[in-house]
Design a protein around this motif. Structure first.
Motif, PDB file in Angstrom:
ATOM      1  N   ILE A 316       3.814 -10.825 -16.398  1.00 56.05           N
ATOM      2  CA  ILE A 316       4.509  -9.500 -16.138  1.00 56.05           C
ATOM      3  C   ILE A 316       3.074  -8.731 -15.644  1.00 56.05           C
ATOM      4  CG2 ILE A 316       4.297  -8.558 -18.443  1.00 56.05           C
ATOM      5  CD1 ILE A 316       7.309  -7.979 -16.585  1.00 56.05           C
ATOM      6  N   SER A 317       3.523  -7.618 -14.869  1.00 52.45           N
ATOM      7  CA  SER A 317       2.599  -6.397 -14.234  1.00 52.45           C
ATOM      8  C   SER A 317       3.188  -5.240 -14.593  1.00 52.45           C
ATOM      9  CB  SER A 317       2.210  -6.826 -12.940  1.00 52.45           C
ATOM     10  OG  SER A 317       1.325  -5.603 -12.638  1.00 52.45           O
ATOM     11  N   TYR A 318       2.416  -4.241 -14.852  1.00 47.92           N
ATOM     12  CA  TYR A 318       2.718  -2.888 -15.128  1.00 47.92           C
ATOM     13  C   TYR A 318       2.079  -2.009 -13.907  1.00 47.92           C
ATOM     14  CZ  TYR A 318       4.873  -4.938 -19.203  1.00 47.92           C
ATOM     15  OH  TYR A 318       5.725  -5.572 -20.063  1.00 47.92           O
ATOM     16  N   ASP A 319       1.680  -2.408 -13.196  1.00 48.17           N
ATOM     17  CA  ASP A 319       0.966  -1.441 -12.009  1.00 48.17           C
ATOM     18  C   ASP A 319       2.075  -0.634 -11.230  1.00 48.17           C
ATOM     19  OD1 ASP A 319      -1.374  -2.502 -12.530  1.00 48.17           O
ATOM     20  OD2 ASP A 319      -1.320  -3.905 -11.090  1.00 48.17           O
ATOM     21  N   ASP A 320       1.985   0.827 -11.193  1.00 53.54           N
ATOM     22  CA  ASP A 320       2.605   1.884 -10.361  1.00 53.54           C
ATOM     23  C   ASP A 320       4.048   1.676 -10.588  1.00 53.54           C
ATOM     24  OD1 ASP A 320      -0.007   2.274  -9.385  1.00 53.54           O
ATOM     25  OD2 ASP A 320       0.413   0.806  -7.801  1.00 53.54           O
ATOM     26  N   ILE A 321       4.512   1.930 -11.829  1.00 51.07           N
ATOM     27  CA  ILE A 321       5.856   1.982 -12.286  1.00 51.07           C
ATOM     28  C   ILE A 321       6.581   3.295 -11.908  1.00 51.07           C
ATOM     29  CG2 ILE A 321       7.543   1.789 -14.223  1.00 51.07           C
ATOM     30  CD1 ILE A 321       6.236  -0.939 -13.493  1.00 51.07           C
ATOM     31  N   PRO A 322       7.677   3.384 -10.902  1.00 53.30           N
ATOM     32  CA  PRO A 322       8.093   4.384 -10.676  1.00 53.30           C
ATOM     33  C   PRO A 322       9.148   4.999 -11.996  1.00 53.30           C
ATOM     34  CG  PRO A 322       9.285   2.684  -9.582  1.00 53.30           C
ATOM     35  CD  PRO A 322       8.119   2.054 -10.200  1.00 53.30           C
ATOM     36  N   GLN A 323       9.311   6.254 -11.937  1.00 53.46           N
ATOM     37  CA  GLN A 323      10.111   6.920 -13.045  1.00 53.46           C
ATOM     38  C   GLN A 323      10.760   8.025 -12.451  1.00 53.46           C
ATOM     39  OE1 GLN A 323       8.591   7.323 -17.121  1.00 53.46           O
ATOM     40  NE2 GLN A 323       6.290   6.734 -16.267  1.00 53.46           N
ATOM     41  N   ASN A 377     -11.242   8.054   0.172  1.00 54.06           N
ATOM     42  CA  ASN A 377     -12.505   6.884   0.387  1.00 54.06           C
ATOM     43  C   ASN A 377     -11.557   5.810   0.839  1.00 54.06           C
ATOM     44  OD1 ASN A 377     -14.544   8.829  -0.180  1.00 54.06           O
ATOM     45  ND2 ASN A 377     -14.579   8.432  -2.426  1.00 54.06           N
ATOM     46  N   GLU A 378     -10.542   5.472   0.035  1.00 54.96           N
ATOM     47  CA  GLU A 378      -9.823   4.245   0.011  1.00 54.96           C
ATOM     48  C   GLU A 378      -8.612   4.189   1.280  1.00 54.96           C
ATOM     49  OE1 GLU A 378      -8.339   2.573  -3.524  1.00 54.96           O
ATOM     50  OE2 GLU A 378     -10.242   2.117  -4.239  1.00 54.96           O
ATOM     51  N   ASN A 379      -8.306   5.563   1.683  1.00 55.04           N
ATOM     52  CA  ASN A 379      -7.077   5.602   2.392  1.00 55.04           C
ATOM     53  C   ASN A 379      -6.022   5.274   1.923  1.00 55.04           C
ATOM     54  OD1 ASN A 379      -6.461   6.902   4.880  1.00 55.04           O
ATOM     55  ND2 ASN A 379      -6.346   5.066   5.919  1.00 55.04           N
ATOM     56  N   LYS A 380      -5.755   5.391   0.500  1.00 50.17           N
ATOM     57  CA  LYS A 380      -4.568   4.968  -0.135  1.00 50.17           C
ATOM     58  C   LYS A 380      -3.850   6.060  -1.009  1.00 50.17           C
ATOM     59  CE  LYS A 380      -5.801  -0.020  -0.244  1.00 50.17           C
ATOM     60  NZ  LYS A 380      -6.886   0.133   0.608  1.00 50.17           N
ATOM     61  N   ALA A 396      10.739   4.624  -5.245  1.00 50.38           N
ATOM     62  CA  ALA A 396      11.042   2.922  -5.411  1.00 50.38           C
ATOM     63  C   ALA A 396      10.246   2.431  -4.284  1.00 50.38           C
ATOM     64  CB  ALA A 396      12.431   2.740  -5.646  1.00 50.38           C
ATOM     65  N   TYR A 397      10.679   2.468  -3.305  1.00 48.82           N
ATOM     66  CA  TYR A 397       9.977   1.989  -1.932  1.00 48.82           C
ATOM     67  C   TYR A 397       8.327   2.270  -1.971  1.00 48.82           C
ATOM     68  CZ  TYR A 397      14.493   0.335  -0.593  1.00 48.82           C
ATOM     69  OH  TYR A 397      15.732  -0.126  -0.469  1.00 48.82           O
ATOM     70  N   LEU A 398       8.076   3.366  -1.917  1.00 49.73           N
ATOM     71  CA  LEU A 398       6.848   3.873  -1.980  1.00 49.73           C
ATOM     72  C   LEU A 398       5.809   3.129  -3.272  1.00 49.73           C
ATOM     73  CD1 LEU A 398       7.121   7.680  -0.621  1.00 49.73           C
ATOM     74  CD2 LEU A 398       6.118   5.533   0.702  1.00 49.73           C
ATOM     75  N   SER A 399       6.308   3.078  -4.289  1.00 51.12           N
ATOM     76  CA  SER A 399       5.945   2.650  -5.204  1.00 51.12           C
ATOM     77  C   SER A 399       5.415   1.007  -4.884  1.00 51.12           C
ATOM     78  CB  SER A 399       6.514   2.816  -6.636  1.00 51.12           C
ATOM     79  OG  SER A 399       7.720   1.889  -6.715  1.00 51.12           O
ATOM     80  N   TYR A 400       6.429   0.616  -4.441  1.00 50.06           N
ATOM     81  CA  TYR A 400       6.403  -1.026  -4.036  1.00 50.06           C
ATOM     82  C   TYR A 400       5.169  -1.082  -3.095  1.00 50.06           C
ATOM     83  CZ  TYR A 400       6.839  -5.404  -1.628  1.00 50.06           C
ATOM     84  OH  TYR A 400       6.506  -6.423  -1.052  1.00 50.06           O
ATOM     85  N   LEU A 401       5.021  -0.055  -1.921  1.00 52.37           N
ATOM     86  CA  LEU A 401       3.879   0.014  -1.166  1.00 52.37           C
ATOM     87  C   LEU A 401       2.375   0.105  -1.784  1.00 52.37           C
ATOM     88  CD1 LEU A 401       5.461   1.704   1.925  1.00 52.37           C
ATOM     89  CD2 LEU A 401       5.178  -0.709   1.542  1.00 52.37           C
ATOM     90  N   GLU A 404       1.533  -3.006  -3.399  1.00 49.45           N
ATOM     91  CA  GLU A 404       0.929  -4.233  -2.589  1.00 49.45           C
ATOM     92  C   GLU A 404      -0.436  -3.569  -1.825  1.00 49.45           C
ATOM     93  OE1 GLU A 404       2.433  -7.121  -2.030  1.00 49.45           O
ATOM     94  OE2 GLU A 404       3.514  -6.521  -3.866  1.00 49.45           O
ATOM     95  N   ASN A 405      -0.878  -2.553  -2.126  1.00 47.13           N
ATOM     96  CA  ASN A 405      -2.104  -1.962  -1.811  1.00 47.13           C
ATOM     97  C   ASN A 405      -2.160  -1.637  -0.276  1.00 47.13           C
ATOM     98  OD1 ASN A 405      -4.674  -1.180  -2.664  1.00 47.13           O
ATOM     99  ND2 ASN A 405      -5.599  -3.115  -1.801  1.00 47.13           N
ATOM    100  N   TYR A 406      -1.037  -0.914   0.158  1.00 43.05           N
ATOM    101  CA  TYR A 406      -1.222  -0.840   1.479  1.00 43.05           C
ATOM    102  C   TYR A 406      -2.124   0.426   1.894  1.00 43.05           C
ATOM    103  CZ  TYR A 406       2.775  -3.959   3.172  1.00 43.05           C
ATOM    104  OH  TYR A 406       3.470  -4.914   3.453  1.00 43.05           O
ATOM    105  N   ASP A 407      -2.464   0.381   2.948  1.00 41.19           N
ATOM    106  CA  ASP A 407      -3.479   1.335   3.604  1.00 41.19           C
ATOM    107  C   ASP A 407      -2.572   2.418   4.050  1.00 41.19           C
ATOM    108  OD1 ASP A 407      -5.316   2.763   5.696  1.00 41.19           O
ATOM    109  OD2 ASP A 407      -6.588   1.714   4.457  1.00 41.19           O
ATOM    110  N   LEU A 408      -3.001   3.625   4.203  1.00 37.00           N
ATOM    111  CA  LEU A 408      -2.199   4.798   4.973  1.00 37.00           C
ATOM    112  C   LEU A 408      -1.805   4.365   6.334  1.00 37.00           C
ATOM    113  CD1 LEU A 408      -3.976   8.046   3.425  1.00 37.00           C
ATOM    114  CD2 LEU A 408      -1.586   7.205   3.149  1.00 37.00           C
ATOM    115  N   ASP A 409      -2.790   3.687   6.902  1.00 37.15           N
ATOM    116  CA  ASP A 409      -2.626   3.570   8.467  1.00 37.15           C
ATOM    117  C   ASP A 409      -1.138   2.462   8.410  1.00 37.15           C
ATOM    118  OD1 ASP A 409      -4.737   4.811   9.054  1.00 37.15           O
ATOM    119  OD2 ASP A 409      -6.115   3.309   8.988  1.00 37.15           O
TER     120      ASP A 409
END
Length: 433
Positions: A316-323, A377-380, A396-401, A404-409
């Motif tokens: 289980i992972s609890y990273d970036d949980i949307p509320q 610095n990280e562009n995230k 919900a969708y943005l927290s998934y991104l 997944e460590n997506y860059d702003l680009d």
């Protein structure tokens, strides 16, 4: 019995369903009603009542604008009657879903005695056991606490309280305040510390107070020392007239295994990342384990636990949980808890934009808002909070991104649906890409 699941809330119901899909033998035991707090006493009840308050507010707005002339006659008794009727239908569907994969469901209060589970006087042995017994409202040790209501009483009260004093300053307190204030109660919130600390954003909190629940009086850093049938008294002697409502957190229903597995100091069941307790053949998931007390997290934990029970290693992972807060305009937020020390955080906030569900708010200026924090610095993206009719889906969708460590680009090719109330794409695409 190979697998026994005790508790049919989001964790137990989805977990047992997963086991059934995997071809496992499953006995699901439920004390009261299938689907747990969420459907029967919690978020689904809040959503149903908030649908009514949205309608009331829309009717009032259209009357004020002059193109609708109507007067509403609200029956709280009829509202609760229809909520209960709907719950019964959903319970049947939830039971049919679980039984469709071969699971057996028994209703009754269970106890764990060694390698056996006792329910309705019958004993069942097990190879693997999942405890998903959830949590209940925490009632502070205050004289007169028996006079206070909780979320368990919402569908039991006969009428809308004339005055309501909510003890607590979190999300549940805010949602309850919104409902009863819009239904006509004079509502006061007494927060022991700060109001809506979970959101951790003063601009969003200010907008909620000034635009979404302006009729609610909020007092921070207040200690309640006594409750009577018709009032709440603070440690300073100040008296607030009204029916008390506890929104003071929740306590785990862990008593069923308190002498079987290791508990945390707060009484929740201690589990590892596989949802496994101190006894390797016993697992626990959902609110009974503490942590994020959110339906989607409970579902995720239940599925994780049962996959491990079936021999499929899963963490289980609890990273970036949307509320979210269910108000007349939805408020949703997510924050990365692992921001680097050298992060260069840049905040951008803009008002909400026109779109479905918000067009007629433009004339009064209460169209919501969005605030996004970037690490230059990280562009995230590191933090998002948004108030709009679509905020739940957006976050919900943005927290998934974010997870997944997506860059702003990577947002450059994003195409929004039009018309939309989502302000996030406007910030990300128009101001950063």
């Amino acid at each position: 019995m190979k697998n026994i699941v005790i508790g049919s809330g989001p964790a137990g119901r989805l977990g047992s369903l997963e086991l059934g899909k995997l071809g496992e033998e499953v006995l699901l035991i439920e004390k009261n009603h299938i689907a747990g707090t969420c459907l029967n006493e919690g978020c689904m009840v809040i959503c149903a009542l908030t649908d009514i308050t949205k309608y009331i507010e829309t009717n009032n707005r259209f009357n004020a604008l002059g193109f609708v002339k109507s007067q509403l006659d609200i029956s709280y008794e009829k509202i609760t009657e229809k909520i209960i009727e709907t719950q019964k239908k959903l319970r049947k569907l939830n039971q049919m879903e679980n039984e469709s994969v071969g699971n057996t469901i028994i209703y009754g209060e269970a106890s764990v005695e060694g390698e056996n589970v006792i329910v309705n006087g019958e004993s069942f042995s097990y190879e693997k056991l999942l405890i998903a017994t959830g949590a209940r409202p925490f009632i502070p040790d205050i004289p007169g606490a028996e006079y206070g209501l909780t979320n368990k009483d919402i569908l039991k009260i006969d009428s809308i309280p004339k005055k309501l004093v909510i003890i607590g300053g979190g999300i549940i307190a805010c949602e309850i305040a919104n409902i009863y204030a819009k239904l006509g109660s004079e509502v006061t919130i007494l927060a022991r510390s700060g109001f809506l600390k979970d959101i951790n954003d003063s601009a969003i909190n200010k907008y909620i107070l000034e635009n979404l629940i302006p009729e609610v009086k909020v007092y921070e850093n207040v200690d309640v020392c006594k409750i009577t049938k018709n009032s709440v008294i603070t440690s300073t002697g100040e008296k607030f007239e009204g029916t008390a409502f506890f929104a003071t957190g929740r306590v785990a229903n862990s008593e069923i295994v308190k002498d079987v597995v290791e508990l945390n100091p707060n009484g929740t069941i201690k589990v590892n990342e596989f949802m496994q307790t101190s006894e390797e053949h016993i697992y626990a998931a959902g609110d009974v384990t503490g942590g994020y007390q959110l339906t989607p997290v409970a579902r995720k934990e239940g599925i994780c636990a049962t996959r491990n029970m079936a021999g499929y290693a899963n963490k289980i992972s609890y990273d970036d949980i949307p509320q979210a807060l269910t108000l007349n305009l939805e408020v949703s937020f997510v924050e990365d808890k692992n921001i680097p020390e050298n992060a260069e955080i840049v905040d951008i906030a803009i008002p909400g934009i026109a779109g479905p569900g918000i067009f007629w708010n433009i004339l009064t200026g209460d169209t919501g808002m969005a605030k996004i924090s970037f690490d230059a610095n990280e562009n995230k993206i590191k933090k998002i909070a948004t108030i709009s009719p679509s905020s739940g889906d957006d976050i919900a969708y943005l927290s998934y991104l974010m997870r997944e460590n997506y860059d702003l680009d990577d947002y450059a090719d994003f195409i929004e649906v039009h018309p939309s109330t989502d302000t996030n794409y406007k910030i990300i695409k128009n101001m950063w890409l």
